[in-house]
Design an enzyme around this catalytic site. Structure first.
Site, short mmCIF file in Angstrom:
data_model
loop_
_atom_site.label_atom_id
_atom_site.label_comp_id
_atom_site.label_asym_id
_atom_site.label_seq_id
_atom_site.Cartn_x
_atom_site.Cartn_y
_atom_site.Cartn_z
N HIS A 317 113.75 -19.96 92.25
CA HIS A 317 114.51 -20.46 91.11
C HIS A 317 113.52 -20.89 90.04
O HIS A 317 112.46 -21.43 90.35
CB HIS A 317 115.40 -21.65 91.52
CG HIS A 317 116.51 -21.88 90.56
ND1 HIS A 317 116.34 -22.62 89.42
CD2 HIS A 317 117.79 -21.45 90.55
CE1 HIS A 317 117.47 -22.64 88.75
NE2 HIS A 317 118.37 -21.93 89.41
N ASP A 374 122.87 -18.81 95.43
CA ASP A 374 123.44 -17.50 95.73
C ASP A 374 123.21 -17.05 97.16
O ASP A 374 123.87 -16.14 97.65
CB ASP A 374 122.86 -16.45 94.77
CG ASP A 374 123.37 -16.67 93.36
OD1 ASP A 374 124.57 -16.96 93.23
OD2 ASP A 374 122.57 -16.59 92.42
N1 ACO Z 1 111.28 -12.94 96.63
C1 ACO Z 1 109.96 -12.76 96.78
N2 ACO Z 1 109.01 -13.27 95.96
C2 ACO Z 1 109.44 -14.00 94.93
C3 ACO Z 1 110.81 -14.24 94.70
C4 ACO Z 1 111.74 -13.68 95.60
N3 ACO Z 1 113.04 -13.86 95.43
N4 ACO Z 1 110.96 -15.01 93.60
C5 ACO Z 1 109.72 -15.23 93.15
N5 ACO Z 1 108.80 -14.63 93.95
C6 ACO Z 1 107.34 -14.70 93.82
C7 ACO Z 1 106.85 -13.77 92.73
O1 ACO Z 1 106.52 -12.49 93.25
C8 ACO Z 1 105.66 -14.52 92.21
O2 ACO Z 1 104.59 -14.34 93.13
P1 ACO Z 1 103.05 -14.25 92.57
O3 ACO Z 1 102.77 -15.61 92.00
O4 ACO Z 1 102.25 -13.90 93.77
O5 ACO Z 1 103.06 -13.17 91.53
C9 ACO Z 1 106.07 -16.00 92.31
O6 ACO Z 1 107.03 -16.04 93.38
C10 ACO Z 1 106.68 -16.56 91.03
O7 ACO Z 1 107.78 -15.72 90.69
P2 ACO Z 1 108.38 -15.50 89.24
O8 ACO Z 1 109.06 -14.16 89.21
O9 ACO Z 1 107.31 -15.76 88.22
O10 ACO Z 1 109.45 -16.67 89.17
P3 ACO Z 1 110.52 -16.83 88.01
O11 ACO Z 1 110.69 -18.30 87.83
O12 ACO Z 1 110.16 -16.04 86.80
O13 ACO Z 1 111.83 -16.16 88.60
C11 ACO Z 1 113.86 -15.87 89.75
C12 ACO Z 1 112.89 -16.88 89.12
C13 ACO Z 1 114.24 -14.78 88.70
C14 ACO Z 1 115.13 -16.59 90.17
C15 ACO Z 1 113.16 -15.20 90.95
O14 ACO Z 1 112.80 -16.18 91.90
C16 ACO Z 1 114.01 -14.10 91.60
O15 ACO Z 1 113.94 -12.94 91.17
N6 ACO Z 1 114.81 -14.46 92.64
C17 ACO Z 1 115.70 -13.49 93.27
C18 ACO Z 1 116.97 -13.33 92.43
C19 ACO Z 1 117.88 -14.53 92.56
O16 ACO Z 1 118.14 -15.03 93.63
N7 ACO Z 1 118.39 -14.97 91.40
C20 ACO Z 1 119.36 -16.08 91.35
C21 ACO Z 1 118.77 -17.28 90.69
S1 ACO Z 1 119.88 -18.61 90.76
C22 ACO Z 1 121.04 -18.28 89.60
O17 ACO Z 1 120.83 -17.60 88.64
C23 ACO Z 1 122.34 -18.85 89.81
#
Ligand code: ACO
Length: 447
Positions: A317, A374
């Site tokens: 998140h 979610d």
């Molecule tokens: N699975 C695996 N790795 C992940 C995930 C995930 N779900 N989320 C983040 N990471 C990792 C990234 O690869 C990154 O790793 P790195 O530092 O080695 O490159 C690190 O964690 C940071 O990730 P970002 O993408 O920069 O985090 P950001 O804050 O931009 O994204 C988000 C947040 C979009 C929610 C992301 O965690 C994601 O895609 N999650 C899955 C989709 C999801 O569940 N969305 C619902 C959110 S809640 C809502 O909207 C109600």
């Protein structure tokens, strides 16, 4: 009713921050919110220095002051208008929570009764609106229908298209949106699944009426268990607002041009659709089903995540970096609901195993990746019998009051300006135009 709350104060500014730029120093006011969160006010930065700030994804950008929802992502706190989400989920109803979000105070009993009556009045769609459904292809996505139909609602209420709204007209618009969105969603489901639509039943409560329109059939009336009604109500309360997320910021962005509440909320539905936002609840179930069918163990999946070959939907998140309080509540709700079912859900077991492995693994701990709302909401919706294609629609129904509250707060914000971010241009500098028959450079390979 009033939109101001006695428990909140405007952000204050007594300290300043000094920004050192090449050849100059600039003093910028520091703004402090009611929960002591701090911001540097850069509104005058470009005028004073020529600099703008660059923040793709807006992780460090406060777009507004807001009195609606407070989140402390590090501590896992979520409050609507100062009330803990845990209390609201346990003791409030969705209709009461909606009024709290929109008007700032827990409503008196008579206000709740009046609003419930107004919701009932607004359940039916204009017959012409029903005809819009015939224009969609049989397998059109219900999110596309929802967004289009919400926008179309504005055509039937021209008196509410003027953004100059007072509390009374907001009450009317909110009842239209909250009530009709249930009817639109249920009709979209019935039509796309080839079933006869069920008209709303004014004798039923908000949640029961929605379940009736979704699941009753001409020959069999659907009677939900109290646990199903409770799980749905909790799901809606937990999704009702989440401060400046992607869809709410979209509603505010569209509203900043003084677009009406129907157009702004309809845009919010589109923003919510994406799998990185509201679409994640669908993606979680699809992922769990894929793991279940493919037979891969949760351990193998976690290894794939670490090799960046797999994104674990329902994890991570932008704001919560400890735990998502909504996920905690919904995990328990999922357990309670599934305990009433004769068949266990194998997807819940996979979900628990994934969560347990991930929560003790360094890769996840270092990146502060935890299950989000979610991760469990999909399991609850599945247990209620909602088809996966409708999951994000369910999220939209929950988020309507939050979107309306933000649209209305923006409208009353004395600092309101049209949202218009800037950019750092990185394209080519000025070039001479060459007529088409004199060009020698390779054209982009588009044909
Ligand atoms: N699975 C695996 N790795 C992940 C995930 C995930 N779900 N989320 C983040 N990471 C990792 C990234 O690869 C990154 O790793 P790195 O530092 O080695 O490159 C690190 O964690 C940071 O990730 P970002 O993408 O920069 O985090 P950001 O804050 O931009 O994204 C988000 C947040 C979009 C929610 C992301 O965690 C994601 O895609 N999650 C899955 C989709 C999801 O569940 N969305 C619902 C959110 S809640 C809502 O909207 C109600």
């Amino acid at each position: 009713m009033s939109t101001s709350t006695s428990a909140s104060q405007p952000a204050t500014s007594s300290k300043t921050a000094t920004l050192k730029l090449p050849g100059e120093e600039i003093e910028l006011p520091i703004i402090t919110g009611t929960e002591d969160e701090q911001a540097i006010d850069i509104q005058a930065l470009r005028d004073q220095s020529g600099f703008i700030t660059l923040d793709p994804g807006y992780s460090n950008t406060g777009a507004c002051e807001s009195k609606i929802t407070f989140i402390d992502g590090e501590k896992g706190i979520l409050r609507y208008r100062g009330y803990d989400i845990e209390d609201l989920a346990a003791k409030s109803t969705f209709v009461e929570t909606a009024l709290l979000l929109m008007y700032g105070e827990l409503p008196a009993g008579e206000t709740v009764t009046r609003f419930r009556e107004k919701l009932t009045d607004q359940q039916l769609l204009h017959e012409n609106m029903r005809n819009h459904f015939e224009g969609f292809p049989p397998h059109g996505h219900p999110m596309a229908m929802l967004s289009a139909m919400i926008n179309a609602c504005g055509c039937y209420h021209p008196e509410l298209l003027d953004p100059d709204m007072d509390d009374q007209s907001l009450f009317h618009a909110a009842a239209i949106l909250m009530s009709k969105v249930c009817t639109i969603a249920a009709f979209a489901y019935k039509m796309t699944s080839g079933q006869r639509v069920e008209y709303p039943d004014p004798s039923l409560s908000y949640c029961r009426n929605f379940l009736h329109m979704m699941f009753s059939k001409p020959h069999r009336r659907y009677e939900p268990t109290p646990q199903v009604v409770k799980a749905l109500s909790r799901f809606l309360i937990l999704h009702a607002d989440h401060e400046q997320n992607c869809s709410t910021s979209t509603v505010r962005m569209v509203g900043s041009s003084r677009a009406n509440v129907f157009a702004s909320v309809s845009a919010g539905v589109c923003a919510l659709w994406g799998p990185l936002h509201g679409g994640a609840n669908m993606a979680v179930i699809e992922m769990l089903e894929q793991i279940h069918k493919g037979g891969e163990s949760p351990k193998t999946i976690v290894e794939k995540v670490k090799q960046k070959k797999f994104r674990l939907m329902g994890f991570g998140h932008r704001v919560y970096k400890n735990f998502d309080p909504r996920a905690k509540i919904l995990e328990q709700t999922a357990r309670d609901l599934l305990a009433t079912k004769s068949e266990p859900d194998p997807l819940l077991d996979i979900a628990h195993e994934l969560a347990e492995i991930a929560l003790t693994d360094d890769y996840f701990l270092q990146r502060k990746l935890y299950p989000n709302v979610d991760f469990y909401s999909g399991i609850i919706l599945r247990a209620i019998g909602i088809p996966v294609s409708m999951f994000t629609v369910m999220f939209s129904i929950g988020r309507i009051p939050g979107w309306i509250a933000h649209w209305y707060e923006l409208y009353h914000d004395p600092q309101r300006r049209i949202c218009r971010p800037r950019q750092i241009y990185t394209g080519p500098r000025r070039r001479e135009f060459v007529p088409v028959d004199e060009r020698r450079t390779a054209a982009p390979k588009v044909c």
